[in-house]
Design a protein around this motif. Sequence first.
Motif, PDB file in Angstrom:
ATOM      1  N   SER A  89       0.874  -1.174   0.000  1.00 56.36           N
ATOM      2  CA  SER A  89       0.000   0.000   0.000  1.00 56.36           C
ATOM      3  C   SER A  89       0.907   1.219   0.000  1.00 56.36           C
ATOM      4  O   SER A  89       2.074   1.141   0.392  1.00 56.36           O
ATOM      5  N   ASP A 143       0.529   8.144  -1.170  1.00 62.83           N
ATOM      6  CA  ASP A 143       0.234   9.254  -2.076  1.00 62.83           C
ATOM      7  C   ASP A 143       0.333   8.806  -3.535  1.00 62.83           C
ATOM      8  O   ASP A 143       0.739   7.685  -3.840  1.00 62.83           O
ATOM      9  N   SER A 144      -0.034   9.713  -4.418  1.00 60.32           N
ATOM     10  CA  SER A 144      -0.122   9.377  -5.844  1.00 60.32           C
ATOM     11  C   SER A 144       1.231   9.085  -6.474  1.00 60.32           C
ATOM     12  O   SER A 144       1.332   8.249  -7.370  1.00 60.32           O
ATOM     13  N   LEU A 185       2.070   5.615  -5.704  1.00 59.27           N
ATOM     14  CA  LEU A 185       1.258   4.737  -6.548  1.00 59.27           C
ATOM     15  C   LEU A 185       1.866   4.624  -7.939  1.00 59.27           C
ATOM     16  O   LEU A 185       1.972   3.518  -8.501  1.00 59.27           O
ATOM     17  N   LYS A 223      -4.122   2.791  -2.094  1.00 58.75           N
ATOM     18  CA  LYS A 223      -3.725   4.059  -1.489  1.00 58.75           C
ATOM     19  C   LYS A 223      -4.444   4.193  -0.155  1.00 58.75           C
ATOM     20  O   LYS A 223      -5.677   4.215  -0.103  1.00 58.75           O
ATOM     21  N   THR A 232      -7.406  14.346  -1.881  1.00 54.86           N
ATOM     22  CA  THR A 232      -8.074  13.125  -1.433  1.00 54.86           C
ATOM     23  C   THR A 232      -9.294  13.437  -0.579  1.00 54.86           C
ATOM     24  O   THR A 232     -10.330  12.768  -0.661  1.00 54.86           O
TER      25      THR A 232
END
Length: 353
Positions: free
Chosen positions: A166, A169-170, A173, A186, A305
């Motif tokens: 996991s 943040d983007s 990812l 996320k 988010t």
Amino acid sequence: MKIGILTHHFIANFGAFLQAYALQEAIRQEHPDDEVYIINYIHLKHFIINTGGWFRFYAGRETMGEWIQKIQLPGTFYSARHKHMNLTRRCYDADGVNRLGLDVIVVGSDEVWNFRDTKSDAEIKFGRGLNCKRLVSYAPSVGNSTPDGEIPEYVTEGIRGFKAISVRDSLGLQLVRHITGKTPLKVLDPTFLIDFPMEEVRLPNKDYILFYYAENLPTHIKDQIFDYAKGHGLAVYGAGECDRRYSAVTVNLTPFQWVWMFRNARFVITGTFHGAAFSIENERQFKVYLTQKNRIRKVNDLLETLGIENRGIDDSFVFDLERQEKEIDYKAVNERLRQKRNKSLDFLRNEIR
């Protein structure tokens, strides 16, 4: 089962301490029958640079009294770690960690995957050399590291070795998807997963504006905030930081006193991820002034988010507490947090097993 958390727990930083403590408590909550430890791994270069930084004296910004409080902070953090964290014996490399006999190692949170940060990057945080039954990442941040350009082999091979991933943040990812071809979950920073103990700070019974590392805030904006405070009978404090203009010296705080400062502030101005996070957790109205690239990305990702993107301060900003203390609808924010908190706890519950 023995579960170890590998993170930046050892540096004198409020956010670093609180995310490590929160992850420890969240895993304990989801795995009450297991042993949960903070792996007392010390990255010497990171530790020395961080600790040494607290001893610098900024003549134009802080008084000698503030500096004396500031240089006590590493000792305050040391005491807090040994009081509130279930630490293993000290380790300096992967062999030392392996000798602990852990079944599961959880890497995260904080910027543990920022491989472009020369002071804190460590191959062990990507799993290099670790032997355990299950290697899991929970909410690591990559800071300002991106998939663009050359990625070290230990990063690509290390991330591929995790059983469950996991990210926070983007950018994280994107990095994981670039390396593995899979999109990781996320999740929330662990500080959103638990309730923290409160340790009161003895201050006058007076509403206050709280600053936390909004570095380089333009002078004309800072002046008007202090003028507004003076004209409206408000105090101005720093959360563990120095400024000659603050109403009192609140530098040498324990981590839970630091949380108390946010919980009781009338308004917060910050330039950091955890400054924004603890404003949100305590339902405070706040603004951010971001100048460091890694902070811009992390903080804006959190705000997007939660649907509160309009928190930035620009050159035309005018401080007006009566108007600005009603800007964030925390009913909507808390509903988004509830949904994401459930998914985050599900990950800890299911993937550690």
